[in-house]
Design an enzyme around this catalytic site. Structure first.
Site, short mmCIF file in Angstrom:
data_model
loop_
_atom_site.label_atom_id
_atom_site.label_comp_id
_atom_site.label_asym_id
_atom_site.label_seq_id
_atom_site.Cartn_x
_atom_site.Cartn_y
_atom_site.Cartn_z
N LYS A 1 44.16 40.45 38.84
CA LYS A 1 44.75 39.81 40.02
C LYS A 1 46.27 39.93 39.98
CE LYS A 1 45.15 35.16 40.32
NZ LYS A 1 44.79 33.75 40.54
N ARG B 1 49.49 38.29 42.00
CA ARG B 1 49.87 37.29 43.00
C ARG B 1 51.04 37.82 43.82
NH1 ARG B 1 48.81 32.43 44.56
NH2 ARG B 1 47.21 32.06 43.01
N ASP C 1 36.66 29.09 37.83
CA ASP C 1 38.10 29.00 37.54
C ASP C 1 38.42 27.55 37.15
OD1 ASP C 1 40.71 29.84 37.25
OD2 ASP C 1 40.89 30.61 39.31
N HIS D 1 45.71 23.62 32.69
CA HIS D 1 45.88 25.06 32.91
C HIS D 1 46.48 25.75 31.67
CE1 HIS D 1 46.16 28.75 35.06
NE2 HIS D 1 47.45 28.83 34.83
C1 R5P Z 1 46.10 29.56 38.17
O1 R5P Z 1 46.38 30.63 37.70
C2 R5P Z 1 44.70 29.01 38.24
O2 R5P Z 1 43.92 29.38 37.14
C3 R5P Z 1 43.97 29.44 39.49
O3 R5P Z 1 43.58 30.79 39.39
C4 R5P Z 1 44.83 29.28 40.70
O4 R5P Z 1 45.39 28.00 40.74
C5 R5P Z 1 44.00 29.50 41.94
O5 R5P Z 1 44.86 29.40 43.05
P1 R5P Z 1 44.37 29.74 44.50
O6 R5P Z 1 43.11 28.95 44.73
O7 R5P Z 1 45.51 29.27 45.37
O8 R5P Z 1 44.18 31.19 44.59
#
Ligand code: R5P
Length: 281
Positions: A181, A183, A207, A119
């Protein structure tokens, strides 16, 4: 050279060994009545390759035991998925830098380390031996090519995955965009489009990690409102935590694919050729 597989990476290790034209070392795994793990590597070569995704505490400990069993050998450690890598700094006072903790202990006994689409690549600096991050973005792109979509739109669910999405889209010279996005919590995200015109398009959300599937599901809902013809999901690491796979299925994705860095039913992209090429170098 011999390849050792951790219990979490049997498929990928076998594929890597096949690509390298070498054998899988026999390893005995057992669990003592008190829950402690037992590992015994039955045959060695001067060069050993451990393929081990560290998806949970058990697999982390298993790698540490395997590294110690290979003491004195030239050991390459492949971490197709490295757990705890997202906690790469102290976001709040009092937190550990978990990625650093993992990197330090996993360096013990390894001559070199390969990660796959980690990541945050800066985590490589925490390893105490040479470490390199490999990308399988082109392999995700090749998978998209097999779908034979006329004019797909590749989308990152946030700007953090933007570079990754662009690398995927390069394979077919496809249009590419990203969402904004925010969070809200561990499993809740709020999203708004950036430069998006998804109307009438076959969209592929890409992703590095699909964790709970929250980002992909929210983006898919947005795309449908915008008039997308179809929405597909492709991620390198399919964690599918908290019923994430079911969530994606219920969201009506036309296709869900991840790679064999974490072995799943939908692991239709393999990291093996990229890993084997790096080991051979
Ligand atoms: C983190 O920023 C990663 O790039 C993914 O976007 C993240 O892990 C996705 O998480 P979730 O599937 O829980 O939305």
């Amino acid at each position: 050279m011999k390849v050792i597989y951790a219990e979490t990476s049997q498929l990928l290790a076998t594929r890597v060994a096949y690509c390298l034209g070498c054998r899988i070392a026999e390893v005995k795994y057992n669990t003592f009545p008190d829950g402690e793990q037992y590992v015994r590597v039955m045959n060695f070569d001067d060069d050993m390759v451990i393929v081990a995704s560290t998806v949970d505490s058990r697999s982390i400990l298993q790698v540490l035991l395997m590294l110690d069993a290979c003491e004195g050998k030239n050991t390459t450690l492949v971490l197709p998925y490295m757990g705890y890598a997202r906690q790469d700094k102290r976001f709040n006072e009092g937190e550990p830098i978990s990625a650093r903790v993992l990197a330090r202990v996993l360096s013990e006994g390894a001559s070199r380390i390969f990660t796959v689409n980690i990541h945050t690549p800066s985590v490589l600096g925490y390893f105490k031996c040479p470490a390199e991050n490999l990308t399988i973005a082109p392999k995700i792109g090749e998978h998209i090519q097999t779908l034979k979509l006329a004019d797909p739109l590749v989308l990152a669910p946030d700007d953090g995955a933007w570079e990754f999405a662009k690398s995927v889209a390069t394979i077919g010279d496809w249009d590419c965009d990203h969402f904004d996005k925010t969070r809200l919590s561990g499993s809740e995200v709020k999203m708004a489009p950036k430069h998006l015109d998804a109307n009438g398009r076959d969209c592929i959300l890409v992703d590095d990690i699909i964790a709970t599937g929250g980002s992909m599901t929210t983006a898919a809902g947005m795309l449908k409102k915008l008039g997308a013809t179809s929405v597909r999901a492709a991620g390198v690491h399919g964690l599918f935590a908290n019923g994430g796979y079911v969530k994606l299925m219920q969201a009506g994705f036309a296709d869900i694919v991840s790679s064999d860095t974490i072995e799943r039913e939908c692991s239709r992209v393999t990291a093996s050729t990229v890993v084997a090429d790096a080991i051979r170098r």
